[in-house]
Design a protein around this motif. Structure first.
Motif, mmCIF file in Angstrom:
data_model
loop_
_atom_site.group_PDB
_atom_site.id
_atom_site.type_symbol
_atom_site.label_atom_id
_atom_site.label_comp_id
_atom_site.label_asym_id
_atom_site.label_seq_id
_atom_site.Cartn_x
_atom_site.Cartn_y
_atom_site.Cartn_z
ATOM 1 N N GLY A 81 49.191 54.157 32.612
ATOM 2 C CA GLY A 81 49.277 52.940 33.038
ATOM 3 C C GLY A 81 50.208 52.556 34.326
ATOM 4 N N ARG A 82 50.064 53.735 35.152
ATOM 5 C CA ARG A 82 51.103 53.408 36.316
ATOM 6 C C ARG A 82 50.320 52.805 37.511
ATOM 7 N NH1 ARG A 82 52.523 59.758 35.294
ATOM 8 N NH2 ARG A 82 50.338 59.654 35.325
ATOM 9 N N PHE A 83 49.295 53.374 38.040
ATOM 10 C CA PHE A 83 48.314 52.572 38.997
ATOM 11 C C PHE A 83 47.312 52.031 38.372
ATOM 12 C CE2 PHE A 83 45.263 53.559 42.291
ATOM 13 C CZ PHE A 83 45.980 52.657 43.200
ATOM 14 N N ASN A 84 47.082 50.924 38.736
ATOM 15 C CA ASN A 84 46.295 49.702 38.201
ATOM 16 C C ASN A 84 45.121 49.220 39.270
ATOM 17 O OD1 ASN A 84 47.333 49.212 35.302
ATOM 18 N ND2 ASN A 84 49.107 49.495 36.569
ATOM 19 N N ILE A 85 44.046 49.151 38.882
ATOM 20 C CA ILE A 85 42.841 48.455 39.611
ATOM 21 C C ILE A 85 42.187 47.292 38.779
ATOM 22 C CG2 ILE A 85 41.127 48.606 40.878
ATOM 23 C CD1 ILE A 85 42.142 51.918 40.366
ATOM 24 N N ALA A 86 42.304 46.063 39.188
ATOM 25 C CA ALA A 86 41.463 44.987 38.457
ATOM 26 C C ALA A 86 41.061 44.126 39.410
ATOM 27 C CB ALA A 86 42.485 44.508 37.314
ATOM 28 N N PHE A 87 40.505 42.896 38.891
ATOM 29 C CA PHE A 87 39.779 42.080 39.918
ATOM 30 C C PHE A 87 40.170 40.532 39.574
ATOM 31 C CE2 PHE A 87 37.350 45.913 39.242
ATOM 32 C CZ PHE A 87 36.925 46.069 40.287
ATOM 33 N N SER A 88 40.124 39.798 40.601
ATOM 34 C CA SER A 88 40.550 38.330 40.341
ATOM 35 C C SER A 88 39.665 37.699 41.348
ATOM 36 C CB SER A 88 41.927 37.986 40.872
ATOM 37 O OG SER A 88 42.148 38.637 42.048
ATOM 38 N N PHE A 89 39.281 36.345 41.004
ATOM 39 C CA PHE A 89 38.301 35.455 41.614
ATOM 40 C C PHE A 89 39.060 34.222 41.896
ATOM 41 C CE2 PHE A 89 36.528 38.536 38.650
ATOM 42 C CZ PHE A 89 35.781 39.428 39.658
ATOM 43 N N TRP A 90 38.225 33.451 42.721
ATOM 44 C CA TRP A 90 38.552 31.879 43.085
ATOM 45 C C TRP A 90 37.638 31.371 43.402
ATOM 46 C CZ3 TRP A 90 40.969 29.085 47.685
ATOM 47 C CH2 TRP A 90 41.271 27.931 47.158
ATOM 48 N N ASN A 91 37.133 30.052 42.947
ATOM 49 C CA ASN A 91 36.187 29.256 43.092
ATOM 50 C C ASN A 91 36.262 28.164 44.138
ATOM 51 O OD1 ASN A 91 37.624 27.678 41.358
ATOM 52 N ND2 ASN A 91 36.332 27.680 39.682
ATOM 53 N N GLY A 92 37.634 27.935 44.593
ATOM 54 C CA GLY A 92 38.099 27.039 45.403
ATOM 55 C C GLY A 92 38.635 25.833 44.776
ATOM 56 N N LEU A 97 44.484 31.719 40.906
ATOM 57 C CA LEU A 97 43.314 32.638 40.795
ATOM 58 C C LEU A 97 43.097 32.973 39.571
ATOM 59 C CD1 LEU A 97 44.592 35.376 43.632
ATOM 60 C CD2 LEU A 97 42.965 33.201 43.862
ATOM 61 N N LYS A 98 41.808 33.288 39.117
ATOM 62 C CA LYS A 98 41.313 33.763 37.807
ATOM 63 C C LYS A 98 41.475 35.456 38.069
ATOM 64 C CE LYS A 98 39.540 32.164 34.832
ATOM 65 N NZ LYS A 98 40.203 31.791 33.509
ATOM 66 N N GLU A 99 42.791 35.906 37.622
ATOM 67 C CA GLU A 99 43.165 37.250 37.659
ATOM 68 C C GLU A 99 43.392 37.830 36.323
ATOM 69 O OE1 GLU A 99 46.710 38.120 39.982
ATOM 70 O OE2 GLU A 99 48.047 37.052 38.398
ATOM 71 N N PRO A 204 24.347 25.934 46.898
ATOM 72 C CA PRO A 204 25.476 26.851 47.357
ATOM 73 C C PRO A 204 26.659 26.598 46.975
ATOM 74 C CG PRO A 204 24.075 25.870 49.163
ATOM 75 C CD PRO A 204 23.879 25.018 47.986
ATOM 76 N N ALA A 205 27.496 27.522 46.597
ATOM 77 C CA ALA A 205 29.001 27.535 46.203
ATOM 78 C C ALA A 205 29.774 28.711 46.727
ATOM 79 C CB ALA A 205 28.921 27.531 44.579
ATOM 80 N N PRO A 206 31.011 28.230 47.176
ATOM 81 C CA PRO A 206 31.814 29.348 47.743
ATOM 82 C C PRO A 206 32.470 30.265 46.480
ATOM 83 C CG PRO A 206 32.967 27.119 47.358
ATOM 84 C CD PRO A 206 31.541 26.789 47.057
ATOM 85 N N LEU A 207 32.855 31.361 46.859
ATOM 86 C CA LEU A 207 33.253 32.301 46.000
ATOM 87 C C LEU A 207 34.403 33.299 46.861
ATOM 88 C CD1 LEU A 207 33.688 33.486 43.021
ATOM 89 C CD2 LEU A 207 31.872 35.034 43.778
ATOM 90 N N HIS A 208 35.365 33.536 46.123
ATOM 91 C CA HIS A 208 36.333 34.492 46.733
ATOM 92 C C HIS A 208 36.678 35.394 45.734
ATOM 93 C CE1 HIS A 208 38.177 31.258 49.845
ATOM 94 N NE2 HIS A 208 37.607 30.683 48.847
ATOM 95 N N ILE A 209 36.400 36.794 46.253
ATOM 96 C CA ILE A 209 36.478 38.007 45.383
ATOM 97 C C ILE A 209 37.729 38.911 46.073
ATOM 98 C CG2 ILE A 209 35.547 39.952 44.658
ATOM 99 C CD1 ILE A 209 32.433 38.904 45.045
ATOM 100 N N ILE A 210 38.840 39.115 44.910
ATOM 101 C CA ILE A 210 39.797 39.609 45.331
ATOM 102 C C ILE A 210 40.323 40.714 44.469
ATOM 103 C CG2 ILE A 210 42.256 39.305 46.005
ATOM 104 C CD1 ILE A 210 40.567 36.102 45.135
#
Length: 1083
Positions: A81-92, A97-99, A204-210
């Protein structure tokens, strides 16, 4: 490897697992080990009163650094569990953020803690070389407050209020976000990621992928030298380098994404940096210890605070911000795509074509692997359910870290925890030092191990990854888990609580499944676990049989609210609770240990003595359950009702049975096994001791060994707590649809108690048990589970196995009405199969396309973007099959994968012909005409300027053939030397990373496919001409048979049948409807 027709063929996935097992390549170093919830766990609780839910809440998870783990969406990390990769999003629209996935704490939910999201574990393989996750993200503001307030308004008699009830998905205003992870063929630490977000709405809808990468905070606690602190630094616009003192260097490379507006440019991510440190100021705890803190990305993206992130491009936490918000965002029906790569080596850029090739090839290999596990042509719906069940099992593997001494006494750089907390829970478990990947019951609701859950997890896990299953079982018996007194830890809320003793059963089943499917006999594993379980068995005898009467207590034993009283507390009536289930469990423990010792005795004769001990101990437990001599309290069997009950004992003859017809009275069925004549003949010491015991304890033996007066099928002996009379009487109630037998399995409490609740008044207080088919109406054990009527897959699984064991002895000579009162007589093998079919029916689409688990929700049942998504609930409504409790409980609900594997081929479709031959013909004619369907976009490729994905918008998975060298770029005579070298390097890179199959590999796979096809064709012909089910040779999996004859069986149901005698074959003719030897080699 899975054996096919006694030939060993390795799929690509199996090759990886072999390399990992031999430590040639560490394929499991990175996996889906990031928890879905770390907040409000006991490990993170440093409060004075043990209120973990209040001490570390969901809002605090954005600003507080975790001490013991991390969480995220579709998270991947290393095994520590030292180095982590995951995803967050934002609908504006949301204020943060949804992390991480949102859910209610235990006090907030009207039925305890519960995740309030729509996410699905779509696919995964044991090496985690391919993983797929689906998250449905609303385009409107996420209904946080609505979910909190409405659930607070509802009471325990009301249903939970879930995200699908809020209307947030109306008009399809949401994103289907598919997150895929794949490993390169030549490097297990080189991972490629692809995020594909489809706009399911009509505008149409905006999305932020982080995407985020970060290091777990190990530096803030004063236990590491400052120079050990890891870092992530920006190397270029799209490249960052992460450095860790133990993991070394690895690079995170991002690719531009196609724009979404008219004539828009490609979208390049903005790299953001901060530190994974607590924001003390936001918590009101004083000044921050670092300038840049954990919630910086929320502030920068959602609140436009530019100074929240580190402008120098360095930190311990990195985010790549992709903003798809030009021209109102992504058009309806179109998608945004994000690709990136994490690897020990940097390529300088992300080759998108190569990224897609790698992901696609790993998906093809995943298909190949699961096709080999379950090659028979079951329906696509069942195959989809089984595949997602396996995926859920693998997504529920999480990193678990806990060191009691550090947790109890605090860290050098932190304020000391309140002294009172040391005595709140787990004070006697000072030896615990846990730093492992563990199988969790549920990825969000139960992000901690539970001992008896783990035992059930290992059954489906053993089918696909026996090494991991064995490691789980072994860990619990190691000295840093098991208490020095021999107790196994239950779960983190109370390690000292008592779970049912199912560990030995799981150890032996795992051993036998590996032998049957992979041809491997791991005697070292079996012996190592067995020697530790001897200590645990002794703990049970010494601690839970206080009077030495072989009648056991045990407390709640995982059944939460099943009793009239809280069975973990002192009885308000005084006295001791003698438990039919605890005594049944101990009988079951005895026969499991007997089976293991007989297996080991084939290899080392010393174990014959131990087998004798467990044989005799079982007889004594059996006798105590059914018979008491003068002056003793009454037995737990009620002859008038024909059922086992718990009883309160005040010593001597003073006792009171409590006539509650519940699972408590069915559990004694579990304690049964057959002794094979071949084993008895092969182990003369054991045989002699059994004969001596019978001769010198004739009365006890007469009462408890039905096989003394008659031998069973195949000259077997039977050990069982229930003789034939008791068995018939219990089954009469269990198979009564007005009592236990529901449309979808066996209820945990008889429906009789709907109109006839059992109650008792003690000191003016009324205690009552009534039939509750749905959620619990009490707060016992958190209130989020109910054993007073619902159907639980794990205990049903054991009921099925016990019936199969009884059938091995009685054969066709014992039949019962199934259902009771129907006039339809079935032998016990057929009864077991009927229960399995009803359990499978919980998940299957019926003639109208509905799944009972979905409770009539039209969107989830019929919408093409929902209907193939399956939630694996913790338990199920006893009347309707509605899914209840945790939604991702592929812990023990994942057992459905094994049930489908065993019975899926003959599982009845709704309203199909009932005769075996006709039913089989109808079934196979139906499924062989179906096309393959699945999840997500087909294949996504683009150049750096491409925008339109055209036909690739469809949501079905391609069944494209494996990638071969034919697709490699050719070299022309006119190419100059530099071009030729570049092409060669690119080809080599492609071959190594994708894992291209050369001509020899393709020829070998063709031979594999031919053998499998031949086997399947033979089985279909056999079933269509003879009818009946697959002969799964259940004895080969569960009993200690003659190892010289029953080993080497494959996942395809193939065995050599070397010494099956004619009498047993004749019995199988009747059960399966075909000559028993007619299918042995799949011809």
């Amino acid at each position: 490897m899975v054996l096919v027709d006694n030939h060993e063929f390795l799929t690509e996935e199996e090759k990886r697992l072999r390399q990992d097992r031999k430590r040639e390549k560490y394929w499991k170093k990175f996996g889906p080990y990031v928890a879905e919830r770390q907040w409000a766990t006991v490990r993170e609780d440093y409060s004075h009163d043990g209120d973990a839910w209040e001490h570390f809440s969901y809002p605090q998870s954005r600003v507080r650094a975790y001490r013991w783990g991390e969480d995220g969406i579709a998270g991947v990390c290393d095994t520590h569990g030292r180095f982590n990769i995951a995803f967050s999003f934002w609908n504006g629209k949301d204020d943060h953020l949804k992390e991480r996935l949102f859910g209610l704490s235990n006090p907030q939910g009207n039925h305890g803690e519960s995740v309030k999201e729509a996410h699905f574990h779509v696919d995964n393989v044991p090496s985690h070389s391919y993983m797929k996750f689906l998250y449905k993200y609303p385009q409107r503001a996420f209904p946080y407050e609505d979910l909190i307030k409405e659930n607070a308004r509802r009471g325990r008699l009301d249903k939970e209020y879930n995200i699908t009830d809020t209307g947030i998905f109306e008009d399809d205003e949401y994103w289907d976000i598919f997150i895929e992870t794949a490993k390169e063929a030549d490097d297990p630490e080189a991972l490629v990621f692809r995020v594909t977000a489809w706009n399911r709405g009509n505008k149409p809808a905006p999305l932020h992928i982080i995407p985020q990468t970060w290091f777990r905070n190990t530096w803030a606690w004063g236990r590491e030298a400052p120079d050990k602190k890891p870092s992530i630094n920006q190397e270029s616009e799209l490249l960052a380098k992460a450095v860790h003192p133990d993991l070394g260097e690895r690079y995170v490379e991002f690719s531009p994404s196609p724009g979404v507006g008219e004539n828009s440019d490609d979208i390049e991510p903005t790299l953001l940096f901060t530190d994974n440190d607590t924001n003390y100021e936001a918590l009101g705890w004083g000044d921050n210890k670092t300038k840049y803190v954990k919630d910086a990305f929320h502030k920068h993206i959602c609140d436009n605070e530019e100074n929240a992130v580190n402008p120098n491009g360095t930190g311990t936490k990195l985010a790549a911000w992709y903003a798809f918000d030009e021209d109102e965002g992504i058009k309806p029906g179109e998608c945004a795509v994000v690709r990136f790569r994490v690897s020990p080596n940097a390529d300088g850029y992300v080759d998108e074509e190569l990224c897609d090739e790698i992901i696609e090839q790993r998906r093809v290999e995943a298909d190949e692997f699961y096709a080999r596990i379950s090659p028979m042509p079951i329906s696509e719906d069942m195959r989809n359910i089984q595949r997602q069940a396996f995926a859920g099992m693998l997504w529920c593997k999480q990193y678990y870290h806990f060191i009691w001494d550090q947790w109890a006494n605090g860290d050098p750089s932190m304020p000391p925890p309140p002294e009172s907390r040391k005595n709140i829970r787990n004070a006697q478990w000072k030896h615990m030092y846990l730093d492992d990947i563990l199988s969790m019951p549920d990825s969000w609701e139960y992000p901690f191990f539970a001992a008896w859950d783990t035992a059930f997890h290992c059954i489906p896990l053993a089918m696909i990854d026996p090494e991991f299953a064995k490691k789980q079982l072994d860990l619990f018996t190691r000295e840093w888990y098991m208490h020095p007194n021999g107790q196994l830890p239950a779960y983190e809320w109370n390690f000292g609580d008592t779970n049912p003793p199912v560990h030995a059963w799981s150890v032996f089943r795992t051993f036998k499944i590996e032998r049957k499917m992979y041809g491997v006999e791991d005697m070292d594993f079996l012996e190592r676990c067995f020697t530790k379980l001897l200590i645990n068995f002794t703990w049970w005898v010494n601690r839970k049989d206080s009077d030495g009467k072989n009648v056991f207590e045990g407390g709640f034993l995982g059944l939460d609210n099943i009793g009239i009283f809280n069975r973990s507390d002192p009885l308000p009536t005084g006295g001791v609770l003698e438990q039919a289930d605890s005594t049944g469990w101990m009988g079951f423990y005895c026969v499991c240990m007997l089976n293991i010792s007989l297996e080991l005795a084939k290899w080392r004769r010393t174990y014959e003595d131990i087998a004798s001990k467990f044989f005799e101990h079982f007889i004594l437990i059996s006798d105590a359950l059914r018979y008491r001599s003068g002056g003793e309290s009454k037995p737990l069997w009620n002859d008038e009702d024909g059922f086992y009950y718990d009883a309160i004992s005040w010593g001597g003859p003073w006792s009171l049975q409590m006539p509650v017809r519940s699972l408590v009275g069915l559990i004694p069925l579990y304690a049964t096994c057959t002794l094979e004549p071949e084993v008895m003949d092969r182990l003369p010491w054991f045989k002699k001791r059994v004969q001596w015991f019978i001769e010198h304890n004739k009365e006890i033996a007469d009462r408890n060994l039905a096989s003394l007066k008659r031998k069973g099928r195949g000259d077997r002996m039977l050990l069982a707590l229930c003789d034939e009379n008791k068995l018939r009487r219990i089954l009469h109630r269990m198979l009564d649809e007005e009592e236990f037998f529901a449309d979808h399995g066996i209820r945990s409490l008889s429906k009789f108690h709907k109109d006839n609740p059992y109650s008792m008044v003690v000191n003016g207080q009324k205690f009552e048990v009534a039939y509750l088919p749905g959620d619990s109406d009490s707060g016992l054990f958190g209130g989020n589970s109910n054993w007073r009527g619902p159907i639980w897959l794990a205990v049903n699984f054991l009921i099925v196995e016990s019936l199969q064991r009884f059938y091995m002895f009685y054969g066709n000579s014992l039949t019962v009405e199934c259902p009771t009162g129907s006039g339809d007589e079935k032998h016990l093998g057929q009864v077991a199969e009927e229960i399995q079919h009803r359990l499978t029916g919980l998940f299957l689409q019926d003639n109208e396309g509905r799944r009972p688990i979905n409770n009539g929700n039209d969107m989830v049942d019929f919408d093409p973007n929902w209907r193939d998504c399956v939630w694996f609930y913790e338990f199920f409504d006893g009347d309707t099959g509605r899914g209840l409790g945790a939604t991702h409980q592929t812990g023990w609900t994942g057992l459905i994968a094994k049930i489908i594997h065993d019975t899926g081929i003959n599982c009845k479709l709704p309203q199909t012909p009932a005769t075996p031959g006709a039913a089989a013909a109808h079934y196979f004619d139906d499924i062989l005409q179906r096309s393959k369907t699945g999840f997500g976009p087909r294949r996504l490729r683009r150049s750096s300027t491409a925008r339109d994905l055209g036909g690739r918008r469809q949501s079905s998975v391609s069944s494209r053939p494996p990638i071969s060298n034919a697709g490699a770029e050719s070299i022309d005579e006119d190419d100059d030397e530099e071009d030729v070298e570049q092409i060669r390097r690119a080809r080599l890179r492609r071959v190594n990373s994708v894992g291209v199959w050369d001509a020899d590999a393709l020829a070998q796979k063709a031979e594999q496919d031919s053998r499998v096809a031949s086997y399947v064709e033979g089985e279909l012909l056999r079933i269509n001409t003879g009818g009946g089910a697959l002969a799964t040779n259940f004895a080969d999996e569960v009993e200690a048979g003659d190892g010289t004859s029953r080993g080497g069986r494959s996942g395809l149901g193939i065995t050599d049948g070397a010494d099956d005698d004619d009498e047993e074959d004749a019995e199988e003719d009747d059960y399966f409807g075909v000559p028993a030897n007619g299918h042995r080699n799949g011809r």
